[in-house]
Design an enzyme around this catalytic site. Structure first.
Site: not given
Ligand code: BES
Ligand code: ZN
Length: 869
Positions: A295-296
């Site tokens: 994902h990242e």
């Molecule tokens: N961009 C997000 C991280 C994020 C989330 C930053 C909320 C700030 C606030 C990252 O790409 C993301 O979506 N992470 C998810 C995991 C993903 C596999 C769905 C997470 O952190 O839960």
């Molecule tokens: Zn994300």
């Protein structure tokens, strides 16, 4: 509190071309120097507003001249400057206190490591900046820190220079050539262990890959590294996307609000999504790591190269990237198994959210605190909406649409409309009507009615959509793909032919395109009345209602060609049985179980050709969360009673078969991570959970004692945690002693205790709050202990209200420490509207207690006020 509206969007008045940052890192007093090249886009006299929170301003220089206090305005939220030239350099010096930053937003310390989290609005807690995603600048960073304490110094982009300085310090300079929004900025400094590898891209660039973690944990990074290389390869093969810097760094930290963050060239991860080995991680953990690393990584193109114009567009990057990570996991593992797990998660989290007072469209039109919108709706429903586009236009057109999207919008901050435009342009499919999925909230429901005429051999299917939302009015019918199959009595699928020509485009794939409130399809050449397999592979995120009885679902459970729907039938039939039991319990009637259900269950159980993972999923009863969502008025105890009764009845009727199959699966294999082995463990542990309903716990204790991996050990442990026998204590104590120094495993321990149905659970949870392994400042620990307890409906909804008041107190305590974690926890109150009168009164007084608290964060205020409204 102030609401922000999408309709109020205005372009930024200034552009930041470059920003050069310098950090002198100290625990409580870090010095930040920023030098920006700006140019005015708007009219003369346009005010320049730079966001800044919790910063100590030291000095400002405009084109080299220090400004007097009278030349700018400083407030709690930022800095305003007036009468600026067309082009200028602004240099700002300020100080911050990373150690005091318990919100874990901006620059903070996790263990001994300096790290950052800037999405969505953390950068303003580092320095004064136009902290919005449509301001894209080229960044450079010089990090200065004590060399002994912080030998590793990282930021975005490529390493440009590093060297030693006087008095034990050293520095590193990083340059990121790609313009990016501030939320993708990152900095890390620490004494870290590292695993190093490399990847050769399709155009033969050698990329350096590093995963940094606490020293001693390096051996637990191999799965994460393999997943990274697999992600890089997959994005090249499936989407033609190549990595674009010389280096890709990932850092694992223990204190992190979310799962992981896609900062350009420097991902920061919750260590939960990096570290794993057979002794400490479950199969689910391994799968989670693969998907989050993917994902990242995939964000590098869908999020970083092309980003969001404003935060209302969040699903543009998140929905799309979840779709991409789901596809990656499907290609790496078993597609139907992945689909079942993704849909299950959607139904358990997003459907529940969409039926609650916090229901919102995947593209919201207003928010108080954007942090509250990283929801199952934006992510998982967002991914389903992308998947529907994929179904409607097909893989080849979808790929062409993605190519066009990248070609047209690379380097820009855009809107969901721009994505839709690309898909429409590349496919020729008109998506105008489809766009309603972005603006309407609530889960659509589809009612099915049929008629069969033996003489004309015609079968007609009438679909009626209803599209109510708990938070919107005036909605319109949706356009969506609806895949179906018509099965004969012998389980064969009829070939689909329509009497009219209208809805032909995707019929060869069994897909109808639905666009009206009510539509009738007449299928011809049907010999006998068929049984319908509806919404195959979950082609649209809707709830389907039919007049089918248990018998039809039992038939589908056995014969459906669509593996997802075989599973779905198993859940529907179990739900029907369970709801009948719940009704009976509520009416104080005698409990009985239908043979139809037991027979259907037994057929699946004894089907030795079926994929083991699919079998395990089909034999798993719908979760408490799903059952709760389907009740009009919540009687939590009745739901638990019904589910436990059903489990006992199954073991009473089929115990011998379950036991025999369990035994045949329970050999001591070497632990491997291939799909077949994971499926075998999943089935074995599903069967074990039924054996848990037996009085004798020897089998379970034996599995605990003999397990050579965490999946088997933890499955046994969580069954034992619900037992009254003494094996429970032996296992729990053993587990604690064995792993008390490993915080990731202690998360599992805390969750096992907090999810137990036993009456001493609330007491045990309170005791653990004081245990040395717990720390309320670490989000993972809070989620495992307090979060799990709050989702343990039996105890949260205790009739005396003690669960509500305990969680309300914790929300308030956490709000002072970390508002984002506090508001996440406050979400558990969202069942408020469906409580019985007595429970409502109790919960209401807790919610009011929260709302009347002084200095409540915006985060918690927004969630709780919505629930009470
Ligand atoms: N961009 C997000 C991280 C994020 C989330 C930053 C909320 C700030 C606030 C990252 O790409 C993301 O979506 N992470 C998810 C995991 C993903 C596999 C769905 C997470 O952190 O839960
Ligand atoms: Zn994300």
């Amino acid at each position: 509190m102030e609401k922000i509206y999408l309709k109020d969007y205005e372009k930024p008045a200034y552009e930041v071309k470059t920003i050069d940052l310098e950090f002198e890192l100290h625990d409580t007093n870090t010095l930040v120097k920023s030098s920006m090249r700006l140019s005015r886009k708007g009219k003369e006299n346009e005010v320049l507003f730079l966001n800044g929170e919790e910063l100590e301003l030291i000095s400002i220089f405009l084109d080299g001249r220090e400004l007097h206090e009278s030349e700018y305005e400083l407030s709690e939220s930022g800095l305003s400057l007036h009468q600026l030239p067309k082009e200028f350099t602004l240099e700002i010096h300020n100080a911050i206190n990373p150690e005091a930053n318990t919100a874990l937003d901006g620059l903070y310390k996790s263990g001994g490591i300096f790290c950052t989290q800037n999405e969505p609005e953390g950068f303003r807690r580092i320095t004064y900046f136009m902290d919005r995603p449509d301001v894209m600048a080229v960044y450079s960073t010089k990090v200065i820190a004590d060399k002994k304490a912080y030998p590793v110094l990282l930021s975005n982009g490529n390493l440009f220079e590093k060297g030693d300085m006087d008095d034990g310090k050293h520095y590193a300079i990083w340059k990121d050539p790609f313009p990016k929004p501030s939320y993708l900025y990152a900095l890390v400094a620490g004494d870290l262990g590292c695993v190093n590898d490399s990847f050769r891209t399709m155009s033969k660039n050698e990329i350096e890959l590093n995963i940094y973690c606490d020293k001693g944990n390096e051996a637990q990074c191999t799965h994460a590294m393999d997943s990274l290389k697999a992600s890089m390869k997959w994005d090249e093969e499936r989407f033609g996307r190549e990595y674009d810097l010389e280096i890709y760094n990932i850092v694992a930290v223990d204190s992190f609000n979310m799962g992981a963050m896609e900062n350009k060239g420097l991902n920061v991860f919750n260590s939960h999504y990096v570290l794993a080995d057979a002794d400490t991680a479950t199969d689910t953990n391994f799968m989670g790591i693969e998907s989050v690393i993917g994902h990242e990584y995939f964000h590098n193109w869908t999020g970083n190269r092309i980003t969001c114009r404003d935060w209302f567009q969040l699903t543009l990057k998140e929905g799309l990237t979840v779709f991409r990570d789901q596809e990656f996991s499907s290609d790496m593992n078993t597609r139907s198994v992945q689909r079942i797990s993704d849909v299950k998660s959607l139904q358990e989290r997003q459907f529940v959210e969409d039926a609650s007072p916090t229901s919102h469209p995947i593209k919201p039109d207003a928010y108080i605190q954007i942090n509250n919108f990283y929801t199952a709706t934006i992510y998982e429903k967002g991914a389903e909406v992308i998947r529907m586009i994929h179904t409607l236009i097909g893989e080849a057109n979808f790929r062409a649409g993605m190519d066009l999207y990248f070609k047209t919008f690379d380097g820009q901050a855009v809107r969901t409309e721009d994505f839709i435009w690309s898909m429409q342009e590349a496919s020729g499919f008109n998506l105008e009507h489809f766009k309603l999925w972005y603006s309407q909230s609530g889960t659509p429901e589809v009612n099915i009615q049929t008629a069969f005429d033996k003489d004309t051999r015609r079968f007609s299917v009438t679909l009626t959509q209803s599209y109510l939302s708990p938070t919107q009015i005036g909605q319109q019918p949706y356009l969506f793909p609806f895949k179906l199959g018509l099965l004969n009595k012998n389980g064969q699928e009829n070939s689909l032919k329509l009497a009219s020509n209208e809805n032909q485009p995707l019929l060869d794939k069994g897909v109808l395109i639905i666009s009206k409130e009510e539509e009738t399809f007449i299928f011809t050449d049907i010999e006998e009345e068929p049984i319908m397999s509806l919404n195959q592979n979950f082609s649209a995120p809707v709830k389907v209602h039919t007049s089918y009885a248990l018998e039809e679902y039992a038939f589908l459970m056995e014969h459906d060609k669509d593996e997802f729907n075989r599973f779905e039938a198993s859940q529907t039939i179990a739900s029907m049985v369970l709801h009948k039991l719940i009704d009976t319990i509520e009416a104080n009637g005698p409990l009985t179980l239908s043979d139809v259900y037991v027979n259907a269950f037994s057929k699946v159980l004894l089907d030795m050709k079926m994929d083991m993972s699919l079998k395990a999923d089909s034999l798993t009863l719908p979760s408490i969360a799903i059952l709760m969502q389907e009740r009009k008025v919540l009687d939590v105890e009745a739901i638990y009673m019904a589910r436990n009764f059903l489990k006992r009845e199954i073991i009473r009727s089929l115990g011998a078969d379950i036991q025999a199959q369990y035994t045949s699966l329970n050999h001591s294999y070497e632990y491997t991570l291939d799909s077949a082995s994971m499926a075998r463990r999943k089935l074995k542990n599903t069967l074990l959970s039924y054996l848990g309903a037996l009085k004798d716990e020897t089998v379970i204790l034996n599995q605990y004692r003999n397990a050579n991996n965490m999946t088997d050990r933890l499955s046994a442990l969580s069954i034992l945690a619900n037992s009254r026998e003494e094996g429970k204590l032996e296992a729990l104590n053993d587990f604690y002693e064995r792993y008390k120094d490993n915080t990731l495993v202690m998360n599992k321990y805390l969750a096992v205790i907090a999810s137990s149905e036993l009456k001493e659970t609330p007491m045990n949870v309170k005791k653990l709050l004081e245990d040395e392994v717990f720390d309320i400042k670490v989000p993972n620990l809070v989620r495992s202990l307090i979060g799990t307890f709050a989702r343990n409906a039996l105890h949260f909804h205790a009739v005396d209200g003690s669960g509500y008041s305990f969680i309300a107190d914790k929300v308030l305590e956490l709000d002072k420490i970390n508002p984002q974690i506090a508001s996440g926890l406050a979400g558990v109150f969202k069942d408020y509207g469906r409580l019985n009168e007595k429970a409502k009164v109790l919960m209401k007084s807790e919610l009011e207690k929260i709302l009347s608290t002084k200095e409540l964060s915006k985060n918690v205020y927004e969630i709780v006020s919505k629930i009470l409204a």
